[in-house]
Write an enzyme that holds these catalytic residues in place. Sequence first.
Site, PDB file in Angstrom:
ATOM      1  N   ASN A 128       0.828  -1.218   0.000  1.00 37.46           N
ATOM      2  CA  ASN A 128       0.000   0.000   0.000  1.00 37.46           C
ATOM      3  C   ASN A 128       0.862   1.268   0.000  1.00 37.46           C
ATOM      4  OD1 ASN A 128       0.987  -0.052   2.577  1.00 37.46           O
ATOM      5  ND2 ASN A 128      -0.960   0.372   3.596  1.00 37.46           N
ATOM      6  N   THR A 146      10.981 -11.418  14.010  1.00 32.85           N
ATOM      7  CA  THR A 146      12.167 -10.702  14.441  1.00 32.85           C
ATOM      8  C   THR A 146      12.841 -11.424  15.602  1.00 32.85           C
ATOM      9  OG1 THR A 146      12.950  -8.633  15.409  1.00 32.85           O
ATOM     10  CG2 THR A 146      10.707  -9.240  15.927  1.00 32.85           C
ATOM     11  N   SER A 181       9.572  -3.310  22.447  1.00 35.36           N
ATOM     12  CA  SER A 181       8.902  -2.122  21.898  1.00 35.36           C
ATOM     13  C   SER A 181       7.517  -2.558  21.428  1.00 35.36           C
ATOM     14  CB  SER A 181       9.676  -1.558  20.700  1.00 35.36           C
ATOM     15  OG  SER A 181       9.540  -2.420  19.578  1.00 35.36           O
ATOM     16  N   TYR A 225       6.413  -2.227  18.478  1.00 34.50           N
ATOM     17  CA  TYR A 225       6.635  -2.950  17.215  1.00 34.50           C
ATOM     18  C   TYR A 225       6.974  -4.422  17.485  1.00 34.50           C
ATOM     19  CZ  TYR A 225       9.671  -5.239  13.906  1.00 34.50           C
ATOM     20  OH  TYR A 225      10.252  -6.192  13.126  1.00 34.50           O
ATOM     21  N   HIS A 226       7.956  -4.653  18.367  1.00 34.69           N
ATOM     22  CA  HIS A 226       8.343  -6.044  18.639  1.00 34.69           C
ATOM     23  C   HIS A 226       7.163  -6.816  19.243  1.00 34.69           C
ATOM     24  CE1 HIS A 226      12.525  -4.367  18.331  1.00 34.69           C
ATOM     25  NE2 HIS A 226      12.731  -5.529  17.754  1.00 34.69           N
ATOM     26  N   LYS A 267       4.991  -8.505  16.760  1.00 31.04           N
ATOM     27  CA  LYS A 267       5.546  -9.752  16.195  1.00 31.04           C
ATOM     28  C   LYS A 267       5.290 -10.925  17.138  1.00 31.04           C
ATOM     29  CE  LYS A 267       7.508  -7.914  12.507  1.00 31.04           C
ATOM     30  NZ  LYS A 267       7.305  -8.293  11.118  1.00 31.04           N
ATOM     31  N   ARG A 313      23.272   2.945   9.751  1.00 32.19           N
ATOM     32  CA  ARG A 313      23.389   4.325  10.255  1.00 32.19           C
ATOM     33  C   ARG A 313      24.870   4.690  10.477  1.00 32.19           C
ATOM     34  NH1 ARG A 313      19.814   7.426  12.911  1.00 32.19           N
ATOM     35  NH2 ARG A 313      20.678   7.456  15.011  1.00 32.19           N
ATOM     36  N   VAL A 343      26.301   6.056  19.323  1.00 33.13           N
ATOM     37  CA  VAL A 343      26.150   4.873  20.186  1.00 33.13           C
ATOM     38  C   VAL A 343      25.203   5.219  21.333  1.00 33.13           C
ATOM     39  CG1 VAL A 343      27.385   3.416  21.846  1.00 33.13           C
ATOM     40  CG2 VAL A 343      28.377   3.874  19.593  1.00 33.13           C
ATOM     41  N   ARG A 348      16.021   4.370  24.470  1.00 34.17           N
ATOM     42  CA  ARG A 348      15.195   3.160  24.636  1.00 34.17           C
ATOM     43  C   ARG A 348      15.318   2.628  26.057  1.00 34.17           C
ATOM     44  NH1 ARG A 348      16.093  -0.141  19.007  1.00 34.17           N
ATOM     45  NH2 ARG A 348      16.489   1.676  17.712  1.00 34.17           N
TER      46      ARG A 348
END
Length: 403
Positions: A32, A145, A187, A189-190, A193, A249, A262, A330
């Site tokens: 999409n 993941t 997170s 997102y994780h 999964k 990155r 870092v 994080r």
Amino acid sequence: MRVLVLGGDGFCGWPTSLYLSDRGHDVTIVDNLSRRKIDIDLEVESLTPIRPIGERIRVWEEVSGREIGFMSLDLATEYDKLVAVLTELRPDAIVHFAEQRAAPYSMRTTSTKRYTVDNNVRATHNLLTALVETGIDAALAHLGTMGVYGYGWSGSAPIPEGYLTVKVPTPDGELEREILHPANPGSVYHMTKTLDQLMFAFYAKNDGLRITDLHQGIVWGTQTDQTSQDERLINRFDYDGDYGTVLNRFLMQAAIGHPLTVHGTGGQTRAFIHIRDTVRCIELAISNPPEAGDRPRVLNQITETHRVLDLAKMVGDVMGVEIAYLPNPRREAEENDLIVRNDQFLALGLQPTTLSEGLLGEGTEIAKHYAYRADPSKIIARSVWKAGMETADDLMTELPAQE
Ligand code: NAD
Ligand code: USQ
């Protein structure tokens, strides 16, 4: 094989589509284009100039003589259209990349948390119900993941491939059982999964769907043999604080002379795989599916593990750039061990592309070539896991000003 690549316009999906097409499979991409829209919202672009999907597909046909189909479809909201596509194409295999995949983006705002859950969980569930409704017995390979296992949960014990053998105490003695490895997402997102995993277990058991869940590590690199055939086929290269992943990155930062960002001490150890191996693993997975009635097959799609600080030192030494130790945005362990089993892909014939200066050099060349397209203000990761956490912006004055 007739293969549907869901999310085939993305960083992993595009090179996979070209690889499978090159290998003689009949590929149709479903996407999409939400990832392109998120770039617009975030006011950032891939470091590499990616072309519109229609042009990408036309150029591939020009270069290879092979056709790839494209269907614009939102898996999370356009269920009937999905059923129609499946019924028309009757794929032998489906590769499911189509989810919102950035942990920092998923933690950015309430709205991005909700979007990530709504998009990912609904997309996966719609796909599963559509397969049941249409009766299509395709081999489904989903990109999961490594982050579903979490980091440090089992100390220095190797992470198994999906399932863990446990001993259950009973009045009559111990029972041995194999369970899905406990989920420990870091997170939103994780977390999606880990929810996907439960849906796969249910639909494999209840409906005999043939599902492979690929627990992939952090993908690095940009080009494959196919995407490098014409500049208009180039793969995306995310470098911004939300979507850029750590090694790419660092390569990009080094190319423009930006200190390497870092987080914390850099003691986090993570699993990695090069994009060239990702595409090979996908073909291995769809060519070796489980049988109907089997539980989902879980393969750890990784080739090596590295500590973030070691990567920064390696890139910094080769490229002559400094390391900036930034407050970690994080909530994650400062340090962790990570040993991961990947026996199944090795047994299927994967020959790992390990991190070597040659490949680092290739990444650096691309980053240098397109450095003029970089917006240095987008490099620092600003999405914090919890309100009130210290941010790298507090240190910005200590970082050299960028052009
Ligand atoms: P990406 O964002 O570049 O690609 C995902 C693609 O899916 C995009 O083109 C997007 O437009 C599409 N998409 C998202 N939601 C959709 C929906 N509802 N309907 C249709 N299309 C939709 O991400 P990527 O880096 O290519 O990752 C692909 C998959 O691999 C993801 O599921 C991700 O979680 C997983 N993965 C990625 C990495 C990595 O380092 N990039 C590592 C491990 C696992
Ligand atoms: N990190 C830094 N500096 C940076 C960027 C990241 O120190 O500039 C650190 C992070 O704090 C983290 C580690 O590097 O400890 C990895 O971060 P990342 O952004 O490279 O990877 P992650 O957020 O885990 O997500 C990426 C993909 C995701 C995939 C995951 C695989 O975006 O889709 O699922 O890698 S894994 O990490 O194995 O779960």
